[in-house]
Design a protein around this motif. Structure first.
Motif, PDB file in Angstrom:
ATOM      1  N   ILE A  21       0.894  -1.145   0.119  1.00  0.00           N
ATOM      2  CA  ILE A  21      -0.111   0.038   0.044  1.00  0.00           C
ATOM      3  C   ILE A  21       1.041   1.125   0.036  1.00  0.00           C
ATOM      4  CG2 ILE A  21      -1.621   1.468   1.489  1.00  0.00           C
ATOM      5  CD1 ILE A  21      -2.734  -1.411   2.519  1.00  0.00           C
ATOM      6  N   MET A  22       1.973   1.107   0.783  1.00  0.00           N
ATOM      7  CA  MET A  22       3.002   2.389   0.763  1.00  0.00           C
ATOM      8  C   MET A  22       3.469   2.649  -0.347  1.00  0.00           C
ATOM      9  SD  MET A  22       4.269   1.330   4.816  1.00  0.00           S
ATOM     10  CE  MET A  22       5.396   2.451   4.975  1.00  0.00           C
ATOM     11  N   LYS A  23       3.931   1.395  -0.848  1.00  0.00           N
ATOM     12  CA  LYS A  23       4.909   1.554  -2.316  1.00  0.00           C
ATOM     13  C   LYS A  23       3.774   2.086  -3.250  1.00  0.00           C
ATOM     14  CE  LYS A  23       8.280   0.611  -4.768  1.00  0.00           C
ATOM     15  NZ  LYS A  23       9.641   1.304  -4.847  1.00  0.00           N
ATOM     16  N   LYS A  24       2.768   1.947  -3.149  1.00  0.00           N
ATOM     17  CA  LYS A  24       1.800   1.963  -4.373  1.00  0.00           C
ATOM     18  C   LYS A  24       1.241   3.703  -4.238  1.00  0.00           C
ATOM     19  CE  LYS A  24      -2.876   1.033  -6.445  1.00  0.00           C
ATOM     20  NZ  LYS A  24      -3.922   0.366  -6.588  1.00  0.00           N
ATOM     21  N   THR A  25       1.315   4.137  -3.010  1.00  0.00           N
ATOM     22  CA  THR A  25       0.899   5.542  -2.681  1.00  0.00           C
ATOM     23  C   THR A  25       1.938   6.501  -2.798  1.00  0.00           C
ATOM     24  OG1 THR A  25      -0.473   4.604  -0.960  1.00  0.00           O
ATOM     25  CG2 THR A  25      -0.148   6.933  -1.062  1.00  0.00           C
ATOM     26  N   VAL A  26       3.412   6.209  -2.410  1.00  0.00           N
ATOM     27  CA  VAL A  26       4.575   7.302  -2.643  1.00  0.00           C
ATOM     28  C   VAL A  26       4.808   7.442  -4.109  1.00  0.00           C
ATOM     29  CG1 VAL A  26       5.053   6.856  -0.333  1.00  0.00           C
ATOM     30  CG2 VAL A  26       6.109   5.357  -2.009  1.00  0.00           C
ATOM     31  N   LYS A  27       4.630   6.147  -4.857  1.00  0.00           N
ATOM     32  CA  LYS A  27       5.013   6.477  -6.117  1.00  0.00           C
ATOM     33  C   LYS A  27       6.439   6.933  -6.411  1.00  0.00           C
ATOM     34  CE  LYS A  27       0.210   6.916  -7.502  1.00  0.00           C
ATOM     35  NZ  LYS A  27      -0.895   7.972  -8.131  1.00  0.00           N
ATOM     36  N   GLY A  28       7.349   6.517  -5.646  1.00  0.00           N
ATOM     37  CA  GLY A  28       8.582   6.803  -5.846  1.00  0.00           C
ATOM     38  C   GLY A  28       9.156   8.035  -5.306  1.00  0.00           C
ATOM     39  N   GLN A  29       8.253   8.932  -4.631  1.00  0.00           N
ATOM     40  CA  GLN A  29       8.683  10.263  -4.171  1.00  0.00           C
ATOM     41  C   GLN A  29       9.335  10.008  -2.842  1.00  0.00           C
ATOM     42  OE1 GLN A  29       5.223  13.235  -5.223  1.00  0.00           O
ATOM     43  NE2 GLN A  29       4.136  11.341  -5.760  1.00  0.00           N
ATOM     44  N   ALA A  30       9.050   8.997  -2.158  1.00  0.00           N
ATOM     45  CA  ALA A  30       9.612   8.605  -0.865  1.00  0.00           C
ATOM     46  C   ALA A  30      10.153   7.289  -0.797  1.00  0.00           C
ATOM     47  CB  ALA A  30       8.728   8.871   0.379  1.00  0.00           C
ATOM     48  N   LYS A  31      11.046   6.827   0.011  1.00  0.00           N
ATOM     49  CA  LYS A  31      11.597   5.562   0.156  1.00  0.00           C
ATOM     50  C   LYS A  31      10.726   5.036   1.120  1.00  0.00           C
ATOM     51  CE  LYS A  31      16.210   6.532  -1.610  1.00  0.00           C
ATOM     52  NZ  LYS A  31      17.685   6.570  -1.297  1.00  0.00           N
ATOM     53  N   ILE A  32      10.910   3.716   1.206  1.00  0.00           N
ATOM     54  CA  ILE A  32      10.164   2.976   2.287  1.00  0.00           C
ATOM     55  C   ILE A  32      11.172   2.098   3.144  1.00  0.00           C
ATOM     56  CG2 ILE A  32       8.530   0.996   2.539  1.00  0.00           C
ATOM     57  CD1 ILE A  32       7.317   1.803   0.010  1.00  0.00           C
ATOM     58  N   LYS A  33      11.123   2.187   4.518  1.00  0.00           N
ATOM     59  CA  LYS A  33      11.488   1.571   5.530  1.00  0.00           C
ATOM     60  C   LYS A  33      10.786   0.384   6.087  1.00  0.00           C
ATOM     61  CE  LYS A  33      14.650   1.452   9.628  1.00  0.00           C
ATOM     62  NZ  LYS A  33      15.451   2.513  10.810  1.00  0.00           N
ATOM     63  N   ALA A  34      10.989  -0.989   6.320  1.00  0.00           N
ATOM     64  CA  ALA A  34      10.379  -1.709   6.974  1.00  0.00           C
ATOM     65  C   ALA A  34      10.935  -2.039   8.296  1.00  0.00           C
ATOM     66  CB  ALA A  34      10.178  -2.927   6.098  1.00  0.00           C
ATOM     67  N   SER A  35      10.209  -1.927   9.329  1.00  0.00           N
ATOM     68  CA  SER A  35      10.598  -2.582  10.680  1.00  0.00           C
ATOM     69  C   SER A  35       9.720  -3.264  11.432  1.00  0.00           C
ATOM     70  CB  SER A  35      11.383  -1.294  11.372  1.00  0.00           C
ATOM     71  OG  SER A  35      10.378  -0.530  11.723  1.00  0.00           O
ATOM     72  N   GLY A  36      10.073  -4.062  12.380  1.00  0.00           N
ATOM     73  CA  GLY A  36       9.084  -4.577  13.294  1.00  0.00           C
ATOM     74  C   GLY A  36       8.820  -6.091  13.093  1.00  0.00           C
ATOM     75  N   GLY A  37       9.632  -7.128  13.633  1.00  0.00           N
ATOM     76  CA  GLY A  37       9.310  -8.435  13.312  1.00  0.00           C
ATOM     77  C   GLY A  37       9.982  -8.879  12.413  1.00  0.00           C
ATOM     78  N   ILE A  38      11.074  -8.415  11.541  1.00  0.00           N
ATOM     79  CA  ILE A  38      11.479  -9.021  10.414  1.00  0.00           C
ATOM     80  C   ILE A  38      12.702  -9.608  11.105  1.00  0.00           C
ATOM     81  CG2 ILE A  38      12.681  -8.423   8.258  1.00  0.00           C
ATOM     82  CD1 ILE A  38      10.833  -6.098   7.912  1.00  0.00           C
ATOM     83  N   ARG A  39      13.043 -10.986  10.831  1.00  0.00           N
ATOM     84  CA  ARG A  39      13.892 -11.713  11.839  1.00  0.00           C
ATOM     85  C   ARG A  39      14.574 -12.706  10.927  1.00  0.00           C
ATOM     86  NH1 ARG A  39      14.084  -9.901  16.532  1.00  0.00           N
ATOM     87  NH2 ARG A  39      15.258 -11.608  17.426  1.00  0.00           N
ATOM     88  N   SER A  40      14.236 -12.864   9.578  1.00  0.00           N
ATOM     89  CA  SER A  40      14.990 -13.898   8.896  1.00  0.00           C
ATOM     90  C   SER A  40      15.372 -13.417   7.457  1.00  0.00           C
ATOM     91  CB  SER A  40      14.155 -15.039   8.837  1.00  0.00           C
ATOM     92  OG  SER A  40      13.274 -14.853   7.710  1.00  0.00           O
ATOM     93  N   TYR A  41      16.326 -13.873   6.949  1.00  0.00           N
ATOM     94  CA  TYR A  41      16.922 -13.423   5.598  1.00  0.00           C
ATOM     95  C   TYR A  41      16.039 -13.564   4.552  1.00  0.00           C
ATOM     96  CZ  TYR A  41      20.155 -12.952   1.424  1.00  0.00           C
ATOM     97  OH  TYR A  41      20.725 -12.615   0.455  1.00  0.00           O
ATOM     98  N   ALA A  42      15.055 -14.676   4.712  1.00  0.00           N
ATOM     99  CA  ALA A  42      14.067 -14.982   3.629  1.00  0.00           C
ATOM    100  C   ALA A  42      13.002 -13.983   3.802  1.00  0.00           C
ATOM    101  CB  ALA A  42      13.376 -16.568   3.934  1.00  0.00           C
TER     102      ALA A  42
END
Length: 220
Positions: A168-189
């Motif tokens: 949703i964030m990616k579709k909304t920002v349309k390259g005008q801002a970058k995206i950082k994901a955090s919270g619960g990402i604990r594996s390489y996969a």
């Protein structure tokens, strides 16, 4: 891809000790992470350990609730930069957003961004507290305020990052801002899945485990 170059190696728990922060910084040097992300009281220690290395220092502002005054956020951000921070992760005022006081949300972000100038500003939306429409509106406001990144979560509320929210964030920002994901990402996969969904940066405390297991098959 060189995953390590897109990781903010993170330790934000209230019980973090000086010894743990030093260890975090040394790990960031060893694995060539993009930055460490620490509470602002530990910026001087991080600066000392990381001097003469390319590893940046990210810190949080208005953390974790985002409900303090804009003036407090500005002071915190400017003090952090003076002490050595190279990036700022600021929590959006979620209560204002839910009140539909969008002008106040915009002013809060815009004023902090204006105060820190060229220093990258990431705005934390806390997606677990928002509806789809609120995520969209939050991203639109961040773009208007000229934030450099929109970020999913503090990691201290709800479920943390989700692929659905990132899309949703990616579709909304349309390259005008970058995206950082955090919270619960604990594996390489799982990290790879987020990058495939369009994130530019990941914040995680499991960075070392990710790098040590990057050769495992994604299906595992």
């Amino acid at each position: 891809m060189e995953l390590n170059a897109h990781i903010d190696h993170t330790l934000l728990k209230s019980t973090a000790t000086e010894k743990e922060i030093i260890k975090l910084c040394n790990e960031a040097i060893t694995y060539n992470f993009h930055s460490v992300c620490v509470n602002s009281c530990y910026i001087p220690i991080a600066k000392q350990v990381l001097k003469e290395t390319p590893v940046g220092i990210c810190t949080v502002v208005g953390f974790p609730l985002g409900a303090m005054s804009t003036q407090a956020k500005i002071y915190e951000a400017k003090q952090a930069i003076e002490n050595g921070a190279t990036e700022i992760d600021m929590v959006m005022n979620i209560g204002f957003l839910k009140s539909r006081n969008y002008v106040a949300v915009l002013k809060d972000i815009n004023d902090v961004k204006s105060a820190i100038g060229a220093i990258p500003l990431k705005v934390i939306l806390e997606i677990s507290e928002l509806s789809k429409n609120e995520i969209v509106r939050a991203c639109e406001i961040c773009i208007d305020a000229k934030a450099d990144f929109v970020k999913t979560s503090t990691g201290f509320s709800g479920s943390g990052a989700t692929l659905t929210a990132v899309k949703i964030m990616k579709k909304t920002v349309k390259g005008q801002a970058k995206i950082k994901a955090s919270g619960g990402i604990r594996s390489y996969a799982s990290a790879l899945k987020y990058f495939e969904a369009g994130v530019d940066r990941i914040g995680t405390s499991a960075s070392v485990a990710m790098m040590n297991n990057q050769n495992l098959k994604v299906a595992n």
